[in-house]
Design a protein around this motif. Structure first.
Motif, PDB file in Angstrom:
ATOM      1  N   TRP A 191      -7.715  -4.860   1.781  1.00 45.40           N
ATOM      2  CA  TRP A 191      -6.362  -4.631   2.266  1.00 45.40           C
ATOM      3  C   TRP A 191      -6.075  -5.618   3.388  1.00 45.40           C
ATOM      4  O   TRP A 191      -6.992  -6.155   4.013  1.00 45.40           O
ATOM      5  N   ASP A 226      -3.253   5.091  -1.641  1.00 48.33           N
ATOM      6  CA  ASP A 226      -4.284   4.078  -1.422  1.00 48.33           C
ATOM      7  C   ASP A 226      -5.109   4.326  -0.161  1.00 48.33           C
ATOM      8  O   ASP A 226      -6.109   3.644   0.069  1.00 48.33           O
ATOM      9  N   VAL A 263      -2.447  -3.828  -0.428  1.00 54.19           N
ATOM     10  CA  VAL A 263      -3.795  -3.732  -0.971  1.00 54.19           C
ATOM     11  C   VAL A 263      -4.041  -4.997  -1.783  1.00 54.19           C
ATOM     12  O   VAL A 263      -3.116  -5.598  -2.335  1.00 54.19           O
ATOM     13  N   ILE A 319      -8.478   2.400   1.396  1.00 58.79           N
ATOM     14  CA  ILE A 319      -8.322   1.587   2.604  1.00 58.79           C
ATOM     15  C   ILE A 319      -9.336   2.030   3.654  1.00 58.79           C
ATOM     16  O   ILE A 319     -10.019   1.209   4.263  1.00 58.79           O
ATOM     17  N   ILE A 356      -8.883  -2.023  -6.294  1.00 61.53           N
ATOM     18  CA  ILE A 356      -8.575  -2.380  -4.906  1.00 61.53           C
ATOM     19  C   ILE A 356      -9.880  -2.827  -4.250  1.00 61.53           C
ATOM     20  O   ILE A 356     -10.822  -2.046  -4.125  1.00 61.53           O
ATOM     21  N   ALA A 387       0.833  -1.197   0.000  1.00 62.04           N
ATOM     22  CA  ALA A 387       0.000   0.000   0.000  1.00 62.04           C
ATOM     23  C   ALA A 387       0.871   1.252   0.000  1.00 62.04           C
ATOM     24  O   ALA A 387       1.963   1.264   0.572  1.00 62.04           O
TER      25      ALA A 387
END
Length: 128
Positions: A65, A11, A55, A15, A62, A7
């Motif tokens: 995670w 990101d 991720v 997340i 995505i 990650a």
């Protein structure tokens, strides 16, 4: 097929969005209110080569995670990590959790100096 990458700060909004999708149920988080990207900046900075965050990607998107965070800042736990896995709600129930666990196991075996993995699993969490 899932893919994984470390990650990055870019990101973080995704997340946080995935994490926040679990907040309303109170079944798998302790948070009562959604968290913010700003509140997670420092948290993200604690991950590193020893305790990474990845991720989870499917079809260039995505969808989740996973991380291995420092369990407890004491010498006795230096080889221990807390595992976290979060998937977007519309991707759950497809067996991705098992794929993620296999990926993390392989990372520990091949690349990480971790001997013990600790998980907090809430009773109402349907599993992986």
């Amino acid at each position: 097929m899932l893919s994984f990458r470390r990650a990055t700060p870019n990101d973080l909004s995704r997340i946080v969005a995935i994490y926040n999708s679990a907040v309303p149920s109170h079944d798998i988080t302790d948070d009562e209110m959604p968290i913010t990207v700003d509140s997670r900046q420092e948290w993200l900075n604690h991950f590193n080569d020893r305790f990474p965050i990845w991720v989870v990607i499917s079809d260039s998107t995505i969808i989740g995670w996973c991380s291995l965070g420092q369990f407890y800042p004491h010498q006795a736990y230096q080889f221990s990590a807390e595992i976290s896995i979060y998937l977007a709600s519309d991707t759950q129930g497809r067996g991705y959790g098992k794929q993620i666990l296999n990926f993390i196991d392989q990372q520990i075996t091949d690349n990480l100096d971790i001997k013990t993995v600790i998980a907090y699993v809430y009773e109402n969490n349907g599993g992986l």
